[in-house]
Scaffold this motif. Structure first.
Motif, PDB file in Angstrom:
ATOM      1  N   ALA A  99     -78.807  49.488 -65.446  1.00 30.96           N
ATOM      2  CA  ALA A  99     -79.065  50.301 -64.261  1.00 30.96           C
ATOM      3  C   ALA A  99     -80.329  49.394 -63.271  1.00 30.96           C
ATOM      4  O   ALA A  99     -80.119  49.209 -62.219  1.00 30.96           O
ATOM      5  N   VAL A 100     -81.082  48.716 -64.229  1.00 29.66           N
ATOM      6  CA  VAL A 100     -82.130  47.903 -63.541  1.00 29.66           C
ATOM      7  C   VAL A 100     -81.352  46.643 -62.950  1.00 29.66           C
ATOM      8  O   VAL A 100     -81.824  46.595 -61.703  1.00 29.66           O
ATOM      9  N   GLU A 101     -80.524  45.961 -63.390  1.00 27.93           N
ATOM     10  CA  GLU A 101     -80.026  44.945 -62.900  1.00 27.93           C
ATOM     11  C   GLU A 101     -78.907  45.387 -61.625  1.00 27.93           C
ATOM     12  O   GLU A 101     -78.972  44.862 -60.387  1.00 27.93           O
ATOM     13  N   ARG A 102     -78.313  46.287 -61.696  1.00 29.31           N
ATOM     14  CA  ARG A 102     -77.339  47.014 -60.675  1.00 29.31           C
ATOM     15  C   ARG A 102     -78.101  47.528 -59.377  1.00 29.31           C
ATOM     16  O   ARG A 102     -77.911  47.326 -58.512  1.00 29.31           O
ATOM     17  N   SER A 103     -79.311  48.242 -59.753  1.00 30.32           N
ATOM     18  CA  SER A 103     -80.166  48.901 -58.712  1.00 30.32           C
ATOM     19  C   SER A 103     -80.864  47.703 -57.899  1.00 30.32           C
ATOM     20  O   SER A 103     -80.879  47.734 -56.789  1.00 30.32           O
ATOM     21  N   ARG A 104     -81.381  46.659 -58.623  1.00 31.62           N
ATOM     22  CA  ARG A 104     -81.990  45.404 -57.835  1.00 31.62           C
ATOM     23  C   ARG A 104     -80.860  44.723 -57.030  1.00 31.62           C
ATOM     24  O   ARG A 104     -81.241  44.338 -55.802  1.00 31.62           O
ATOM     25  N   ASP A 105     -79.652  44.597 -57.677  1.00 31.10           N
ATOM     26  CA  ASP A 105     -78.352  43.844 -56.955  1.00 31.10           C
ATOM     27  C   ASP A 105     -78.094  44.696 -55.468  1.00 31.10           C
ATOM     28  O   ASP A 105     -78.169  44.179 -54.305  1.00 31.10           O
ATOM     29  N   ARG A 106     -78.206  46.250 -55.657  1.00 31.05           N
ATOM     30  CA  ARG A 106     -77.891  46.993 -54.572  1.00 31.05           C
ATOM     31  C   ARG A 106     -78.948  46.931 -53.677  1.00 31.05           C
ATOM     32  O   ARG A 106     -78.594  46.850 -52.144  1.00 31.05           O
ATOM     33  N   LEU A 107     -80.276  46.866 -53.987  1.00 32.90           N
ATOM     34  CA  LEU A 107     -81.233  47.001 -52.956  1.00 32.90           C
ATOM     35  C   LEU A 107     -81.311  45.667 -52.245  1.00 32.90           C
ATOM     36  O   LEU A 107     -81.364  45.873 -50.976  1.00 32.90           O
ATOM     37  N   GLY A 108     -80.872  44.411 -52.834  1.00 32.47           N
ATOM     38  CA  GLY A 108     -80.750  43.186 -52.307  1.00 32.47           C
ATOM     39  C   GLY A 108     -79.794  43.123 -51.132  1.00 32.47           C
ATOM     40  O   GLY A 108     -80.010  42.697 -50.079  1.00 32.47           O
ATOM     41  N   GLU A 109     -78.680  43.934 -51.658  1.00 31.69           N
ATOM     42  CA  GLU A 109     -77.518  43.730 -50.618  1.00 31.69           C
ATOM     43  C   GLU A 109     -77.683  44.753 -49.520  1.00 31.69           C
ATOM     44  O   GLU A 109     -77.560  44.294 -48.308  1.00 31.69           O
ATOM     45  N   SER A 110     -78.383  45.770 -49.550  1.00 28.39           N
ATOM     46  CA  SER A 110     -78.650  46.788 -48.406  1.00 28.39           C
ATOM     47  C   SER A 110     -79.724  46.022 -47.394  1.00 28.39           C
ATOM     48  O   SER A 110     -79.574  46.319 -46.314  1.00 28.39           O
ATOM     49  N   LEU A 111     -81.000  45.405 -48.090  1.00 30.39           N
ATOM     50  CA  LEU A 111     -81.755  44.661 -47.237  1.00 30.39           C
ATOM     51  C   LEU A 111     -81.176  43.609 -46.534  1.00 30.39           C
ATOM     52  O   LEU A 111     -81.340  43.395 -45.244  1.00 30.39           O
ATOM     53  N   GLY A 112     -80.093  42.841 -47.153  1.00 27.43           N
ATOM     54  CA  GLY A 112     -79.529  41.951 -46.452  1.00 27.43           C
ATOM     55  C   GLY A 112     -78.492  42.289 -45.462  1.00 27.43           C
ATOM     56  O   GLY A 112     -78.553  41.563 -44.408  1.00 27.43           O
ATOM     57  N   ARG A 113     -78.073  43.629 -45.468  1.00 29.32           N
ATOM     58  CA  ARG A 113     -77.122  44.191 -44.541  1.00 29.32           C
ATOM     59  C   ARG A 113     -78.193  44.282 -43.081  1.00 29.32           C
ATOM     60  O   ARG A 113     -77.638  44.091 -42.095  1.00 29.32           O
ATOM     61  N   SER A 114     -79.131  44.785 -43.308  1.00 27.03           N
ATOM     62  CA  SER A 114     -80.166  45.083 -42.326  1.00 27.03           C
ATOM     63  C   SER A 114     -80.460  43.803 -41.840  1.00 27.03           C
ATOM     64  O   SER A 114     -80.691  43.735 -40.538  1.00 27.03           O
ATOM     65  N   ALA A 115     -80.857  42.848 -42.653  1.00 27.15           N
ATOM     66  CA  ALA A 115     -81.199  41.479 -41.978  1.00 27.15           C
ATOM     67  C   ALA A 115     -80.197  40.940 -41.061  1.00 27.15           C
ATOM     68  O   ALA A 115     -80.431  40.246 -40.049  1.00 27.15           O
ATOM     69  N   ARG A 116     -78.896  41.032 -41.615  1.00 28.10           N
ATOM     70  CA  ARG A 116     -77.765  40.505 -40.692  1.00 28.10           C
ATOM     71  C   ARG A 116     -77.493  41.153 -39.339  1.00 28.10           C
ATOM     72  O   ARG A 116     -77.227  40.653 -38.344  1.00 28.10           O
ATOM     73  N   ARG A 117     -78.150  42.518 -39.420  1.00 25.69           N
ATOM     74  CA  ARG A 117     -77.854  43.194 -38.001  1.00 25.69           C
ATOM     75  C   ARG A 117     -79.000  43.091 -37.265  1.00 25.69           C
ATOM     76  O   ARG A 117     -79.238  43.525 -36.143  1.00 25.69           O
ATOM     77  N   GLY A 118     -80.010  42.096 -37.701  1.00 26.12           N
ATOM     78  CA  GLY A 118     -81.232  41.889 -37.026  1.00 26.12           C
ATOM     79  C   GLY A 118     -82.286  43.063 -37.016  1.00 26.12           C
ATOM     80  O   GLY A 118     -83.327  42.941 -36.032  1.00 26.12           O
ATOM     81  N   LYS A 119     -82.458  44.074 -38.000  1.00 27.32           N
ATOM     82  CA  LYS A 119     -83.095  44.801 -38.138  1.00 27.32           C
ATOM     83  C   LYS A 119     -84.692  44.391 -38.965  1.00 27.32           C
ATOM     84  O   LYS A 119     -85.700  45.140 -38.485  1.00 27.32           O
ATOM     85  N   ILE A 120     -84.400  43.665 -39.422  1.00 25.93           N
ATOM     86  CA  ILE A 120     -85.450  43.009 -40.351  1.00 25.93           C
ATOM     87  C   ILE A 120     -85.161  41.541 -40.456  1.00 25.93           C
ATOM     88  O   ILE A 120     -84.079  40.908 -40.368  1.00 25.93           O
ATOM     89  N   SER A 121     -86.372  40.829 -40.676  1.00 21.46           N
ATOM     90  CA  SER A 121     -86.115  39.286 -40.912  1.00 21.46           C
ATOM     91  C   SER A 121     -85.967  38.926 -42.394  1.00 21.46           C
ATOM     92  O   SER A 121     -86.063  39.720 -43.317  1.00 21.46           O
ATOM     93  N   ASP A 122     -85.373  37.662 -42.621  1.00 24.19           N
ATOM     94  CA  ASP A 122     -85.339  37.308 -43.878  1.00 24.19           C
ATOM     95  C   ASP A 122     -86.578  37.433 -44.918  1.00 24.19           C
ATOM     96  O   ASP A 122     -86.454  37.458 -46.009  1.00 24.19           O
ATOM     97  N   GLU A 123     -87.535  37.054 -44.009  1.00 25.47           N
ATOM     98  CA  GLU A 123     -88.791  37.116 -44.777  1.00 25.47           C
ATOM     99  C   GLU A 123     -89.520  38.348 -45.242  1.00 25.47           C
ATOM    100  O   GLU A 123     -89.898  38.559 -46.365  1.00 25.47           O
ATOM    101  N   GLU A 124     -88.782  39.537 -44.503  1.00 31.32           N
ATOM    102  CA  GLU A 124     -89.276  40.889 -44.887  1.00 31.32           C
ATOM    103  C   GLU A 124     -88.219  41.310 -45.861  1.00 31.32           C
ATOM    104  O   GLU A 124     -88.834  42.066 -46.687  1.00 31.32           O
ATOM    105  N   VAL A 125     -87.264  40.723 -46.169  1.00 31.57           N
ATOM    106  CA  VAL A 125     -86.115  40.993 -47.147  1.00 31.57           C
ATOM    107  C   VAL A 125     -86.945  40.386 -48.490  1.00 31.57           C
ATOM    108  O   VAL A 125     -87.034  41.268 -49.385  1.00 31.57           O
ATOM    109  N   SER A 126     -87.411  39.326 -48.317  1.00 28.16           N
ATOM    110  CA  SER A 126     -88.086  38.706 -49.534  1.00 28.16           C
ATOM    111  C   SER A 126     -89.589  39.464 -49.869  1.00 28.16           C
ATOM    112  O   SER A 126     -89.782  40.090 -51.045  1.00 28.16           O
ATOM    113  N   ALA A 127     -89.967  40.163 -48.965  1.00 24.80           N
ATOM    114  CA  ALA A 127     -91.186  40.893 -49.285  1.00 24.80           C
ATOM    115  C   ALA A 127     -91.004  41.992 -49.560  1.00 24.80           C
ATOM    116  O   ALA A 127     -91.663  42.585 -50.746  1.00 24.80           O
TER     117      ALA A 127
END
Length: 297
Positions: free
Chosen positions: A46-74
């Motif tokens: 569940a640790v790995e799965r949750s980390r992956d899902r969080l990254g995917e969700s943040l990535g979608r927000s970045a692609r929509r221009g809601k946050i920057s790539d730097e914010e995703v990493s932060a």
């Protein structure tokens, strides 16, 4: 350009227990607000799965221009996933987001009470219907337990219900309200501690009425949803909303409402119960009143 984060006030170390749909949404919300987050799950998988899902969700927000790539990493750097509840010991605000089961939530809050060391820490439940006063009996600091009911998707929906129990210290309520409206940027409505609170007390009978219409053969899900969207201006129809919330969640809330008020309008229809038993839980299982391919009906 990276946006400036709001002042987090006096709460900067947060904890979330449970990383299902709601829990992971809360984790993302906290991380995007610049807070330090420890997220507790059951298993290493569940640790790995949750980390992956969080990254995917943040990535979608970045692609929509809601946050920057730097914010995703932060944001990802601010979150630590764990299987050990004792990693929450230094947290200032801990919210449980486990499934809507009174016994499980009560037991968990009792465990957290013995783990979280800060005597001023806020313990919160993201229950959508259960008694905060009843769950507070499992802790030695009932004055520090409060209901904080987020709505899905957590990062997008502006509203939060804040529910003090009969025991909750007014200072804890005010501190939690400042936390929700300040760094988290939410709108807060306060509810008395009664099953269903404000929103679900009104919403669930409406959803159950739509299920009964389908069950009786009066109208199809498509017709009902079209009627409420086009005729009443609702952004989504009631059966699509049931699918989005999850059959199991709607059924659990309905059971809790019926248990408290014994009003027939709160009783879950047999069709809803059969769909839960069949594993047709809506969008998250791929089938409910609609079938879903890649998340789309």
């Amino acid at each position: 350009m990276t946006r400036a984060l709001p002042d987090p006030g006096d709460i900067v170390r947060t904890g979330v227990v449970g990383c299902g749909l709601m829990g992971l949404g809360v984790v993302e919300l906290f991380a995007r607000a610049g807070l330090d987050v420890v997220a507790a799950v059951r298993t290493p998988e569940a640790v790995e799965r949750s980390r992956d899902r969080l990254g995917e969700s943040l990535g979608r927000s970045a692609r929509r221009g809601k946050i920057s790539d730097e914010e995703v990493s932060a944001c990802l750097d601010r979150v630590r996933f764990t299987t050990d509840l004792f990693d929450l010991a230094d947290r200032q605000f801990v919210i449980e987001c486990v499934p809507e089961d009174r016994a499980a939530k009560t037991e968990l809050l009792g465990e957290l009470d013995g783990i979280v060391k800060d005597p001023d820490a806020v313990l919160a439940s993201n229950t959508s219907s259960l008694s905060i006063t009843g769950m507070a009996r499992s802790t030695d600091r009932p004055g520090h337990l409060v209901g904080v009911h987020f709505f899905s998707p957590v990062p997008a929906i502006p509203l939060v219900e804040l529910i003090p129990s009969l025991h909750t210290d007014p200072a804890v309520v005010e501190r939690t309200a400042r936390f929700l409206t300040g760094p988290l940027g939410k709108e807060v409505i306060r509810s008395a501690d009664r099953t269903g609170f404000v929103v679900n007390t009104l919403l669930v009978p409406y959803l159950l009425s739509a299920v009964r219409m389908v069950e009786s053969g009066f109208a199809t899900a498509e017709v009902i949803d079209q009627g409420m969207q086009r005729g009443c201006g609702h952004p989504v129809g009631p059966l699509r909303l049931v699918d989005l919330i999850g059959m199991d969640v709607v059924s659990s809330v309905a059971d809790a409402l019926y248990e408290e008020f014994k009003e027939p309008l709160y009783a879950p229809p047999p069709l809803l119960n059969r769909m839960v038993e069949a594993g047709w839980l809506g969008k998250k299982s791929g089938r409910g009143f609609y079938t879903y391919a890649q998340g789309r009906p």
